[in-house]
Write a protein that holds these residues in place. Structure first.
Motif, mmCIF file in Angstrom:
data_model
loop_
_atom_site.group_PDB
_atom_site.id
_atom_site.type_symbol
_atom_site.label_atom_id
_atom_site.label_comp_id
_atom_site.label_asym_id
_atom_site.label_seq_id
_atom_site.Cartn_x
_atom_site.Cartn_y
_atom_site.Cartn_z
ATOM 1 N N GLU A 1 0.861 -1.149 0.020
ATOM 2 C CA GLU A 1 -0.184 0.175 0.146
ATOM 3 C C GLU A 1 0.768 1.417 0.073
ATOM 4 N N LEU A 2 0.322 2.338 -0.136
ATOM 5 C CA LEU A 2 0.677 3.719 -0.351
ATOM 6 C C LEU A 2 1.661 4.199 0.987
ATOM 7 N N PRO B 1 2.209 6.376 4.303
ATOM 8 C CA PRO B 1 1.175 7.004 4.733
ATOM 9 C C PRO B 1 1.001 8.674 4.317
ATOM 10 N N LYS C 1 -0.547 8.435 0.942
ATOM 11 C CA LYS C 1 -2.039 8.316 1.063
ATOM 12 C C LYS C 1 -2.713 9.434 1.298
ATOM 13 N N ARG C 2 -2.054 10.024 2.227
ATOM 14 C CA ARG C 2 -2.820 11.379 2.647
ATOM 15 C C ARG C 2 -3.057 12.388 1.413
ATOM 16 N N VAL D 1 -3.327 11.318 -1.724
ATOM 17 C CA VAL D 1 -4.114 10.865 -2.309
ATOM 18 C C VAL D 1 -5.703 11.025 -2.038
ATOM 19 N N GLU D 2 -5.961 10.913 -0.718
ATOM 20 C CA GLU D 2 -7.046 11.133 -0.023
ATOM 21 C C GLU D 2 -7.624 12.402 -0.348
ATOM 22 N N HIS E 1 -2.207 7.222 -11.070
ATOM 23 C CA HIS E 1 -3.064 6.113 -11.105
ATOM 24 C C HIS E 1 -3.361 5.641 -12.629
#
Length: 398
Positions: free
Chosen positions: A68-69, A71, A74-75, A77-78, A111
């Motif tokens: 997974e990405l 952290p 990931k933030r 992307v969110e 992506h």
């Protein structure tokens, strides 16, 4: 990040391409996301089908793969800081260097969606082609549970001597998508047509089944398949494993094939409900089981040249050119029609079928290259000749 589309073997080839692209861009790859929205609506994740730890560790000298990405990313992307796009089909590695790498540098995370057939069949460096093979033949191992079940099915079949796998593409979705209705009654034709219109991404709506069949673009029917197996002198005492989903029309459509070959089996007849219960509503995991059995069969015969037929054919070449009978459907339906209307005797029919398929058994061959028409070329994964070593004038697997 990549999101694959399609069935198991379409996704399998896409994963091989995306690993190779990540390696040559020197970027980190997140374990690919599998398609959950296609016709099959299979909820399986990558790790439900493939051994994810083996996948990551077996390629660690080539490319960094994470589950997974991190952290921080990931933030991002969110918060919407991600660039999402489908790559251009059949592109070579230079496209990814020139078009995709600058986007990764700018956005940090890109992506890629709809990843099937995004790397060209031909014109790639030997290193690129060999890495595609390494991912396909070594890194993509199924989960221990699927592998063990596959071994059990193969052992059950082997107890009875040689066995054939018949990839009989005669499921409802295949017929609705292709518009092929040979042998279907009026109610079935209507049902298949309704289904085709119900899926907006199936672009072709009005289809002439007879013309399509004459052009060799339809899967052979079970009745046609029975005739061809007999013409090829396939022993009726062989066990024939049907690698497919539910055959449209059921026992009515399978009657002539079952009469000619009484030892037809499928995973559902070889395994108990407790074995297959885990796989219910997981069509890609069911397909993985069929894939393993197909690799090990003495002869593999696909009745249509879809993704499974192509990828299994290439894998069997890699395993030492195991016999795969590649049916010339355009020729065969013409011969079948001549035989059925009495203009060809059985001996003439059978001799012609055997003669025309003598050089269509998965022997070593060069991949067909058609510049500017990649869809019509031989598919890389059906004949990965760069991964097959020349010996004594013959090609064999490395």
């Amino acid at each position: 990040m990549v999101s694959c589309n399609g069935g198991l073997n379409q996704m399998r080839a896409a994963i091989c391409d995306m690993v190779t692209i990540a390696r040559y861009l020197n970027v980190t790859l997140i374990v690919p996301e599998l398609d959950k929205t296609s016709f099959w609506a299979d909820p399986s994740e990558f790790q439900d089908i493939f051994d994810v730890n083996h996948f990551i560790t077996s390629l660690r000298d080539e490319v960094r793969i994470l589950k997974e990405l991190p952290p921080r990313l990931k933030r991002r992307v969110e918060m919407g800081f991600v660039y999402s796009m489908p790559p251009i089909s059949w592109s070579d590695i230079s496209y990814y260097h020139n078009q995709i790498l600058p986007l990764i540098r700018k956005y940090k995370v890109v992506h890629l969606n709809r990843t099937d057939a995004r790397l060209a069949n031909n014109g790639q460096s030997l290193d690129v082609q060999k890495l595609r093979c390494r991912v396909n033949f070594n890194a993509l191992r199924f989960t221990p549970q699927i592998e063990e079940l596959g071994k059990r099915v193969i052992k059950l079949l082997r107890q009875n001597g040689p066995f054939i796998v018949l990839h009989l593409r005669y499921e409802m979705d295949m017929l609705a998508f292709s518009g092929c209705t040979q042998g279907c009654n009026n109610d079935e034709v209507e049902e298949l047509t309704r289904m085709r219109y119900a899926y907006p991404w199936w672009k072709e709506k009005i289809i002439n089944s007879d013309l399509k069949r004459k052009d060799g673009l339809c899967p052979l029917t079970p009745e046609e398949t029975a005739l061809i197996l007999r013409a090829l002198d396939i022993d009726k005492n062989y066990h024939i494993y049907i690698a497919a989903g539910e055959i449209y029309g059921g026992d009515r459509r399978m009657a002539s094939l079952a009469a000619a070959y009484p030892k037809l089996v499928r995973k559902e007849t070889l395994l108990g409900p407790s074995d297959l219960g885990f796989f219910q509503n997981h069509s890609s995991q069911m397909a993985a089981l069929d894939y393993l059995v197909s690799l090990e069969s003495d002869i593999f015969i696909p009745t249509y040249d879809g993704n499974m037929a192509k990828v299994v054919q290439g894998h069997r070449r890699y395993l030492g050119f195991k016999q795969t009978i590649l049916l010339d459907r355009r020729l065969l339906v013409d011969l079948i029609d001549q035989y059925n209307n009495g203009s060809l005797s059985w001996i003439q029919f059978s001799d012609t079928v055997k003669e025309t398929h003598e050089r269509r058994r998965g022997q070593p061959s060069k991949r067909l290259v058609i510049p500017d028409r990649p869809k019509e070329e031989d598919y890389f994964y059906a004949n990965p000749e760069e991964c097959l070593q020349q010996r004594d004038g013959q090609l064999s697997s490395t």
